[in-house]
Design a protein around this motif. Structure first.
Motif, PDB file in Angstrom:
ATOM      1  N   GLU A 288      42.981 -51.993  -6.355  1.00 49.04           N
ATOM      2  CA  GLU A 288      42.401 -52.921  -5.366  1.00 49.04           C
ATOM      3  C   GLU A 288      42.544 -52.361  -3.953  1.00 49.04           C
TER       4      GLU A 288
ATOM      5  N   GLN B 224      40.144 -49.640  -3.005  1.00 47.48           N
ATOM      6  CA  GLN B 224      38.812 -50.108  -2.628  1.00 47.48           C
ATOM      7  C   GLN B 224      38.638 -50.174  -1.111  1.00 47.48           C
TER       8      GLN B 224
ATOM      9  N   ASP C 214      33.209 -47.984  -4.158  1.00 47.24           N
ATOM     10  CA  ASP C 214      31.866 -48.530  -3.952  1.00 47.24           C
ATOM     11  C   ASP C 214      30.827 -47.403  -3.952  1.00 47.24           C
TER      12      ASP C 214
ATOM     13  N   THR D 162      34.597 -52.400  -6.626  1.00 46.62           N
ATOM     14  CA  THR D 162      33.743 -51.940  -5.529  1.00 46.62           C
ATOM     15  C   THR D 162      34.383 -52.198  -4.173  1.00 46.62           C
TER      16      THR D 162
END
Length: 134
Positions: free
Chosen positions: A78, A81, A87, A102
């Motif tokens: 996480e 990201q 992404d 993403t």
């Protein structure tokens, strides 16, 4: 039950859980509309997949250690990201999004923590039943 046998049973259960969870995750992400509920479900299913993979790789690892590894992995993914790389990579190769997501969402960190605690309780409970402890 011997520790080796218990590890084998745990590995088989984890493999079955992995297959079922991946199928459920593909259904949630590919068939259902994109809503808050499906996002939360996807995050929780991601934790289950990571848990199952850790147990398959190290079936004798104590549930608390598995929980720690799972929570660190999910949190790291996480936070990764925030770099924007998942992404961009996902735009080039869509399956990457299933592994790395993403964009950062702080709510995901809470979902990962709650799902990990639930899985810890389930793993401890199942291990207790399998070992015949009361």
């Amino acid at each position: 039950m011997t520790p080796a046998r218990a590890g084998s049973v745990r590995r088989v259960v984890a493999a079955v859980v992995l297959v079922v969870t991946v199928a459920a995750g593909l259904f949630v992400s590919g068939v259902l509309p994109d809503t808050v509920a499906t996002d939360v479900a996807g995050d929780a299913l991601y934790v289950v997949v990571v848990w199952a993979l850790v147990v398959i790789l190290a079936p004798r690892l104590p549930a608390l250690a598995v929980a720690g590894i799972v929570l660190v992995w999910c949190t790291a993914v996480e936070l990764f990201q925030l770099t924007g790389l998942p992404d961009a990579w996902g735009a080039a190769f869509t399956p990457i999004m299933l592994v790395l997501g993403t964009v950062f969402d702080p709510r995901d960190l809470l979902i990962y923590a709650v799902a990990t605690v639930v899985l810890l309780a389930v793993d401890l409970g199942v291990s207790r039943v399998v070992s015949g402890a009361r």
